[in-house]
Design a protein around this motif. Structure first.
Motif: not given
Length: 116
Positions: A24-25, A28, A65
């Motif tokens: 996941q980033s 997020a 990211r």
């Protein structure tokens, strides 16, 4: 830092829970953690850094990211440490399973003998 010091923080445990479903980033992760714990983005970044520096998470760049993933090795070490204590709860869980099965059998027997 000891593994249990890392895992002792509820924010870091939550981040690992989120990462358990896949990479996941940071954005997020930050959005969820900020909402649930009411902490700032810099605080989330600090928790991510602790996880990364202690081997519980890895990060890779994808454009602008930063994508985080859980690392299994430290969790395996925690699991190995917990192994010596499993006997304390496994017997009780086995006994609970037996009682639940007994209750289901009794309920089926009672339902089957209903005179309706």
């Amino acid at each position: 830092m000891h593994a249990f010091d890392v895992l002792g923080d509820p924010v870091r445990r939550r981040i690992l829970e989120l990462l358990a479903s896949g990479e996941q980033s940071s954005g997020a992760l930050g959005a969820v953690v900020q909402e649930e714990f009411g902490i700032s983005q810099p605080a989330v970044s600090q928790h991510l850094r602790v996880l990364r520096e202690n081997g519980f998470a890895s990060v890779r760049a994808e454009g602008t990211r930063r994508l985080y993933a859980v690392e299994a090795a430290p969790l395996r070490e925690v699991d190995a440490w917990l192994e010596r204590f499993r006997g304390f709860w496994e017997q009780r869980l086995d006994a609970l399973g037996t009682e639940l099965a007994r209750g289901r059998r009794e309920r089926r027997a009672t339902e089957g003998s209903d005179p309706e």
